[in-house]
Design a protein around this motif. Structure first.
Motif, PDB file in Angstrom:
ATOM      1  N   ASN A   1       0.837  -1.247   0.178  1.00  0.00           N
ATOM      2  CA  ASN A   1      -0.011  -0.046  -0.185  1.00  0.00           C
ATOM      3  C   ASN A   1       0.794   1.288   0.041  1.00  0.00           C
ATOM      4  OD1 ASN A   1      -2.531  -1.412   0.209  1.00  0.00           O
ATOM      5  ND2 ASN A   1      -2.187  -1.756   2.307  1.00  0.00           N
ATOM      6  N   ARG A   2       2.260   1.108  -0.218  1.00  0.00           N
ATOM      7  CA  ARG A   2       2.841   2.308  -0.042  1.00  0.00           C
ATOM      8  C   ARG A   2       2.605   3.031  -1.596  1.00  0.00           C
ATOM      9  NH1 ARG A   2       8.075   3.078   2.185  1.00  0.00           N
ATOM     10  NH2 ARG A   2       8.196   2.131   4.432  1.00  0.00           N
ATOM     11  N   ASN A   3       2.825   4.341  -1.549  1.00  0.00           N
ATOM     12  CA  ASN A   3       2.579   5.138  -2.597  1.00  0.00           C
ATOM     13  C   ASN A   3       3.556   4.871  -3.634  1.00  0.00           C
ATOM     14  OD1 ASN A   3       0.486   6.772  -1.946  1.00  0.00           O
ATOM     15  ND2 ASN A   3       1.638   8.580  -1.041  1.00  0.00           N
ATOM     16  N   SER A   4       4.727   4.653  -3.328  1.00  0.00           N
ATOM     17  CA  SER A   4       5.649   4.176  -4.555  1.00  0.00           C
ATOM     18  C   SER A   4       5.270   3.046  -5.132  1.00  0.00           C
ATOM     19  CB  SER A   4       7.122   4.061  -3.565  1.00  0.00           C
ATOM     20  OG  SER A   4       7.044   3.208  -2.620  1.00  0.00           O
ATOM     21  N   ILE A   5       4.721   2.276  -4.577  1.00  0.00           N
ATOM     22  CA  ILE A   5       4.259   0.848  -5.411  1.00  0.00           C
ATOM     23  C   ILE A   5       2.763   1.129  -5.803  1.00  0.00           C
ATOM     24  CG2 ILE A   5       3.193  -1.305  -4.961  1.00  0.00           C
ATOM     25  CD1 ILE A   5       6.369  -1.043  -4.507  1.00  0.00           C
TER      26      ILE A   5
END
Length: 331
Positions: free
Chosen positions: A298-302
């Motif tokens: 759920n990271r933004n970078s992902i």
């Protein structure tokens, strides 16, 4: 002491290394040079450790050019600031500094949460470079590159026992394994623009119908045979392909009459050109990216695909490589 004596002593040491056993015990904790379970004494079996984890290298970009341009005192301050910052932020992200060679720093992470800690550490290092060091050293175009890989590392202690202050300087750890090599290779090109020569080749492609297959599927099932012994070997159409210098050298050959051809078609002409390849500040192997993605879906970078697959092949690196120039948003 005559030189003969020291050479004989060294020969005995080399023989000892070839005759004694090396064993490596599994660990989830990053070994240090003071680890009593790492042994290197002569006449005894050598004990090392192995750990499967992430290794990160950070390196100042264009340090030679910076040294030529700026005062020695300025560069001394930059090296001090960068090294101290990386050591502190590595510790914050649970990493252990295990080598400092000039302006290159090696960080190894404990097995637990190694993907998250390594990638977060890389982002912090890039953030420090861009927003802290660059702002404090005006007029200095400071950049750094970071490379990360994951895999099995075998750790051994090397050196000799010395008395006094020289003892620590005469022994250290050696990290053997592909992850350290690959991470270092990625660091070599991270945050760099590389000028690369290549060949643009114009040729008549080989006619597929002129190449006899081992098994003609169309013919076997009653269809039209794909092979035609009377078909011209080359098509009349042309195609333009780009080749690296190695690909071009491996594909080009010469007819007996002196004409040139390539393995992919009849050569019409070729031209040597140069292209610029730019890499982001942080590069990681496919295994690191997948491990980080699995741990942080759920990271933004992902979610926003900030880590981009690199299309250009990096020397001595097989498999996919992902990269980005991410920094922290500080509120």
């Amino acid at each position: 002491m005559a030189v003969k004596t020291i050479l004989e002593e060294i020969e005995k040491d080399v023989i000892d290394v070839t005759k004694t056993t090396f064993t490596h015990n599994d660990t989830r904790v990053v070994p240090s040079s003071d680890d009593c379970e790492l042994t290197y004494e002569s006449g005894k079996d050598k004990k090392g450790k192995k750990i499967e984890t992430c290794v990160l290298y950070a390196d100042i970009r264009n340090s030679v050019a910076l040294t030529e341009k700026h005062h020695t005192q300025t560069m001394g301050r930059i090296y001090t600031a960068f090294t101290k910052a990386v050591l502190k932020v590595a510790r914050y992200h649970c990493g252990h500094t295990r080598n400092i060679i000039g302006d290159r720093i090696m960080i190894v992470f404990p097995v637990k949460d190694c993907f998250t800690n390594a990638v977060d550490c890389a982002i912090s290092i890039n953030h420090i470079s861009n927003y802290i060091i660059n702002q404090q050293f005006s007029g200095v175009d400071f950049k750094c590159g970071v490379g990360i890989d994951f895999g099995e590392l075998r750790v051994i202690k090397v050196g000799i026992q010395r008395n006094g202050n020289e003892n620590g300087e005469n022994k250290g750890l050696v990290w053997v394994g592909y992850p350290a090599n690959r991470a270092s290779r990625l660091t070599d090109v991270a945050n760099k623009t590389i000028e690369e020569p290549y060949f643009e080749v114009l040729r008549n492609p080989i006619n597929p119908r002129a190449v006899k297959p081992l098994f003609d599927i169309g013919y076997l099932f009653g269809g039209t045979p794909s092979y035609d012994p009377n078909a011209p070997f080359y098509l009349s159409t042309t195609e333009s392909v780009e080749m690296t210098t190695e690909e071009f050298a491996n594909s080009i050959a010469q007819y007996s009459d002196g004409g040139l051809f390539t393995s992919g078609g009849k050569l019409i002409k070729f031209e040597k050109k140069t292209r610029s390849i730019s890499f982001p500040a942080i590069l990681m192997t496919d295994s690191v990216y997948k491990g980080f993605k699995a741990a942080n879906p759920n990271r933004n970078s992902i979610q926003k695909n900030y880590w981009i697959e690199q299309k250009h092949q990096i020397k001595n690196i097989s498999g996919n490589v992902y990269g980005g120039s991410l920094e922290w948003i500080i509120k």
